[in-house]
Every structure is written in structure tokens, then in C-alpha cells.
Design a protein around this motif. Sequence first.
Motif, PDB file in Angstrom:
ATOM      1  N   ALA A   1       4.290  20.532  -2.575  1.00 56.67           N
ATOM      2  CA  ALA A   1       5.015  19.490  -1.846  1.00 56.67           C
ATOM      3  C   ALA A   1       4.022  18.426  -1.403  1.00 56.67           C
ATOM      4  CB  ALA A   1       5.714  20.091  -0.629  1.00 56.67           C
ATOM      5  N   PHE A   2       4.475  17.160  -1.397  1.00 57.78           N
ATOM      6  CA  PHE A   2       3.625  16.047  -0.979  1.00 57.78           C
ATOM      7  C   PHE A   2       4.279  15.290   0.165  1.00 57.78           C
ATOM      8  CE2 PHE A   2      -0.173  14.646  -3.458  1.00 57.78           C
ATOM      9  CZ  PHE A   2      -0.354  15.810  -4.190  1.00 57.78           C
ATOM     10  N   ASP A   3       3.438  14.806   1.058  1.00 58.58           N
ATOM     11  CA  ASP A   3       3.871  13.991   2.193  1.00 58.58           C
ATOM     12  C   ASP A   3       3.657  12.522   1.845  1.00 58.58           C
ATOM     13  OD1 ASP A   3       4.412  13.531   5.100  1.00 58.58           O
ATOM     14  OD2 ASP A   3       2.349  12.787   5.044  1.00 58.58           O
ATOM     15  N   LEU A   4       4.703  11.726   1.987  1.00 54.98           N
ATOM     16  CA  LEU A   4       4.548  10.269   1.821  1.00 54.98           C
ATOM     17  C   LEU A   4       4.043   9.749   3.166  1.00 54.98           C
ATOM     18  CD1 LEU A   4       7.291   7.763   0.521  1.00 54.98           C
ATOM     19  CD2 LEU A   4       5.103   7.218   1.548  1.00 54.98           C
TER      20      LEU A   4
ATOM     21  N   VAL B   1       0.859  -1.194   0.000  1.00 51.50           N
ATOM     22  CA  VAL B   1       0.000   0.000   0.000  1.00 51.50           C
ATOM     23  C   VAL B   1       0.889   1.236   0.000  1.00 51.50           C
ATOM     24  CG1 VAL B   1      -0.200  -0.014   2.543  1.00 51.50           C
ATOM     25  CG2 VAL B   1      -1.902   1.201   1.178  1.00 51.50           C
ATOM     26  N   LEU B   2       0.390   2.272  -0.666  1.00 53.15           N
ATOM     27  CA  LEU B   2       1.121   3.536  -0.779  1.00 53.15           C
ATOM     28  C   LEU B   2       0.102   4.657  -0.648  1.00 53.15           C
ATOM     29  CD1 LEU B   2       3.721   5.119  -1.737  1.00 53.15           C
ATOM     30  CD2 LEU B   2       2.840   4.836  -4.063  1.00 53.15           C
ATOM     31  N   PHE B   3       0.376   5.622   0.234  1.00 47.97           N
ATOM     32  CA  PHE B   3      -0.573   6.724   0.470  1.00 47.97           C
ATOM     33  C   PHE B   3       0.211   8.013   0.547  1.00 47.97           C
ATOM     34  CE2 PHE B   3      -3.586   8.664   3.865  1.00 47.97           C
ATOM     35  CZ  PHE B   3      -4.358   9.273   2.898  1.00 47.97           C
ATOM     36  N   TYR B   4      -0.122   8.977  -0.291  1.00 41.20           N
ATOM     37  CA  TYR B   4       0.561  10.272  -0.243  1.00 41.20           C
ATOM     38  C   TYR B   4      -0.444  11.388  -0.438  1.00 41.20           C
ATOM     39  CZ  TYR B   4       0.971   9.109  -5.316  1.00 41.20           C
ATOM     40  OH  TYR B   4       0.735   8.699  -6.609  1.00 41.20           O
ATOM     41  N   ARG B   5      -0.154  12.511   0.177  1.00 50.57           N
ATOM     42  CA  ARG B   5      -1.129  13.615   0.114  1.00 50.57           C
ATOM     43  C   ARG B   5      -0.410  14.942   0.188  1.00 50.57           C
ATOM     44  NH1 ARG B   5      -4.140  12.233   5.892  1.00 50.57           N
ATOM     45  NH2 ARG B   5      -2.238  12.002   7.082  1.00 50.57           N
ATOM     46  N   PRO B   6      -1.076  16.014  -0.242  1.00 50.71           N
ATOM     47  CA  PRO B   6      -0.402  17.309  -0.265  1.00 50.71           C
ATOM     48  C   PRO B   6       0.062  17.712   1.130  1.00 50.71           C
ATOM     49  CG  PRO B   6      -2.476  17.412  -1.479  1.00 50.71           C
ATOM     50  CD  PRO B   6      -2.444  16.090  -0.780  1.00 50.71           C
TER      51      PRO B   6
END
Length: 152
Positions: free
Chosen positions: A70-73, A58-63
Motif C-alpha cells: 500500500a502507498f500513501d499519497l 508536485v506529487l509525492f508518494y511513499r510506502p
Amino acid sequence: MLRTVTPADTPQVVDLVVAAGMFSREEAGFLHEALLPDGDGGTCLVEDADDGAGLASVLFYRPEEGSERAFDLTMIAVRPDLQGGGRGAALVRHLEQDLRERGQRLVVVRTSGTPQYDRSRAFYRGLGYAEHTRVPDYWTDGDDLVLFTRRL
Ligand SMILES: CC(C)(COP(=O)(O)OP(=O)(O)OC[C@H]1O[C@@H](n2cnc3c(N)ncnc32)[C@H](O)[C@@H]1OP(=O)(O)O)[C@@H](O)C(=O)NCCC(=O)NCCS
């Protein structure tokens, strides 16, 4: 193959992150809301396991709030028996390519300084992420925040 998560996947995502040692089952409860399509620009992708036993990763990233492009992993996990086979690296490269195509400039990773996360920190260093900051006792007493970033 990576696909977008659906609300029906949430129990399997919880099983995976608990098995990967990231959260206890209680802590992982926040995922029931976090993975709903809520329009905040977050992306959650999952990969079905070839053996049919739930999810491989699973992979989840968001602003990143308050930062420009910039995005936060937020979360990355590979089923324990499938770790070390290049899946995690492929997920990070996928995220970076997606964000580049969307004109983003920076990936931010907040991880832990505990020995349990030694391999995770080595993983990010190996992928070219720069370690900048350690904030003592951030997550809880004895558990430091370690901040990595990578320019896209
Ligand atoms: C961190 C994680 C996503 C990496 O995925 P992976 O598929 O095991 O990683 P890869 O096989 O692509 O890369 C392995 C590299 O990362 C490192 N690594 C990190 N965790 C590892 C693990 N559990 N097993 C083997 N290598 C690991 C090694 O240095 C290795 O480098 P190498 O390829 O030069 O030998 C995965 O191990 C995981 O789910 N860990 C538990 C959850 C976690 O810590 N998530 C990150 C929280 S910030």
C-alpha cells in the motif's frame, strides 16, 4: 513533463505548497529532509511550468508503513493559477499506473475535513476514491482527518 525531484528543487517545492495553501513556510520546512533520496521507497515528481516561473505541480508518494503493498499519497499540489485544468487528475492517474506496474494494491490518502479542503475531497471522490473514515480533531482541534483509499 514529470521528472524526479532533485534537492535543488526543494525551495521551489516549498514555494508551490505554500502558494497552494497546504502548509505555512514554517510547516513546509520538513520537506528539506523528506525530499532527500533516503531510500525509503518514496517517489517525488515535479513538473516545470511552461512559463518558466518555477514548478507547475508536485506529487509525492511513499510506502504506507505497516501495510502490505500500500502507498500513501503524501502530497499533491498544483500551482493555484493552473488548478482546474486536469493536471491534478493526470498526476493521480500517473501514480496509480506506476504503482500498478510495481504490483501494489492500495492507495491511501489522508486529507482534512475543513472547508478549505472541500474541493480537494471532491477531487478524490471524482477520481473514484472511497471516503471511509473521519477522525475528529486529528490534525488539530477543529481539523478532522478524512481517509480515502482506492484499490489498484
Ligand atoms: C487538489 C488539486 C491537487 C487538484 O488539482 P487540479 O489540477 O486543480 O485538479 P483537476 O483539474 O485535475 O481536477 C479538477 C477536479 O477536482 C476538483 N477540484 C479540486 N480542487 C480544485 C480547484 N482548486 N480548482 C478546480 N477544481 C478543483 C473539481 O471537483 C474538479 O472536478 P471536475 O474536473 O469534474 O470539474 C489542486 O487543486 C491543489 O493543488 N489544491 C491545493 C492543495 C491540496 O489541497 N492538495 C491536496 C491535499 S490532500
